[in-house]
Design a protein around this motif. Structure first.
Motif, PDB file in Angstrom:
ATOM      1  N   GLU A   1       0.834  -1.207   0.000  1.00  0.00           N
ATOM      2  CA  GLU A   1       0.000   0.000   0.000  1.00  0.00           C
ATOM      3  C   GLU A   1       0.866   1.253   0.000  1.00  0.00           C
ATOM      4  OE1 GLU A   1      -2.514  -0.425   3.362  1.00  0.00           O
ATOM      5  OE2 GLU A   1      -3.859  -1.890   2.410  1.00  0.00           O
ATOM      6  N   LYS A   2       1.956   1.250   0.762  1.00  0.00           N
ATOM      7  CA  LYS A   2       2.851   2.403   0.779  1.00  0.00           C
ATOM      8  C   LYS A   2       3.498   2.596  -0.592  1.00  0.00           C
ATOM      9  CE  LYS A   2       4.015   2.161   5.693  1.00  0.00           C
ATOM     10  NZ  LYS A   2       5.091   1.914   6.689  1.00  0.00           N
TER      11      LYS A   2
ATOM     12  N   ASN B   1       2.237   1.663  -3.498  1.00  0.00           N
ATOM     13  CA  ASN B   1       1.208   2.173  -4.412  1.00  0.00           C
ATOM     14  C   ASN B   1       0.971   3.665  -4.204  1.00  0.00           C
ATOM     15  OD1 ASN B   1       0.846  -0.361  -5.508  1.00  0.00           O
ATOM     16  ND2 ASN B   1      -0.856  -0.899  -4.159  1.00  0.00           N
ATOM     17  N   SER B   2       0.973   4.108  -2.941  1.00  0.00           N
ATOM     18  CA  SER B   2       0.770   5.533  -2.660  1.00  0.00           C
ATOM     19  C   SER B   2       1.922   6.360  -3.220  1.00  0.00           C
ATOM     20  CB  SER B   2       0.655   5.757  -1.150  1.00  0.00           C
ATOM     21  OG  SER B   2      -0.455   5.054  -0.621  1.00  0.00           O
ATOM     22  N   ARG B   3       3.139   5.863  -3.051  1.00  0.00           N
ATOM     23  CA  ARG B   3       4.297   6.596  -3.565  1.00  0.00           C
ATOM     24  C   ARG B   3       4.281   6.647  -5.091  1.00  0.00           C
ATOM     25  NH1 ARG B   3       8.912   3.908   0.402  1.00  0.00           N
ATOM     26  NH2 ARG B   3       8.221   4.925   2.335  1.00  0.00           N
TER      27      ARG B   3
END
Length: 206
Positions: A167-168, A170-172
């Protein structure tokens, strides 16, 4: 009730096998066996090496950081044990050494390893506690169940860590994509304004 116990014994026989491998080690080479082991687990093993005159084999057990947990030179037959300090990938390596003037021959190496619940001597526990054979088997199954629960808890924890990392990431990637689009739009706007001023200066457009 008896049927359920028999089913549990059958499951126990399939889930808790003894790890046994046998292989041929070529002269002046090494072979390493790796396995992921939880923290604070006792690992025990037995090894046996075929005897070849003039040839020797050493073994070493270590973690991914290179810490030596067990080591012995010129082995033939014996046992070893070590305790895992943290969850890590541990390896047991066998190293063949043959003098340069001698033509080496492949040696046969057999290895039996046990870890965690497998290392416990339930016969001794039963004798010390004066337990019946059925009670000893139930104690073994109880420890096995606890071990399986801990394995599943560790797998769930690792899955959560991997999901958080995903998830981190994908956010980046999303933020980087938005930033790249803004940079491209800004660059395109600057090029249009620059060309417009240039063409006006050359009196190509009004």
């Amino acid at each position: 009730m008896l049927g359920s116990i028999l089913v549990l014994f059958t499951i126990y026989g399939f889930i808790l096998p003894t790890n046994c491998v046998m292989f041929h080690l070529l002269p002046n080479t090494q072979k390493c066996l790796k396995e992921d082991i939880q923290a604070n687990q006792l690992v025990m093993g037995e090894y046996e090496v075929s005897d070849m005159p003039g040839q020797v084999i050493d073994y070493i057990a270590r973690d991914t950081k290179g810490h030596i947990l067990s080591q012995k030179e010129h082995i033939t037959k014996g046992k070893f044990s070590f305790m895992s300090e943290v969850y890590d990938t541990y390896e047991i390596c066998f190293i063949s050494k043959v003098p340069p003037h001698q033509r080496g021959i492949a040696q046969e190496v057999s290895l039996i390893t046990k870890k965690g619940v497998e290392t416990k001597s339930y016969e001794g526990i039963g004798e010390a506690s004066k337990l019946k054979p059925l009670e000893v088997d139930l104690k073994r199954l109880e420890d096995l169940s606890d071990s399986i629960v801990r394995d599943f808890a560790l797998m769930r924890k690792r899955e959560e860590e991997m999901r958080d990392t995903n998830e981190k990431t994908n956010s980046r990637v999303l933020f980087f994509s938005i930033f790249s689009m803004c940079c491209l739009l800004g660059l395109a706007t600057w090029q249009v304004l620059y060309l417009r001023r240039y063409f006006k200066a050359k009196k190509l457009i009004e």
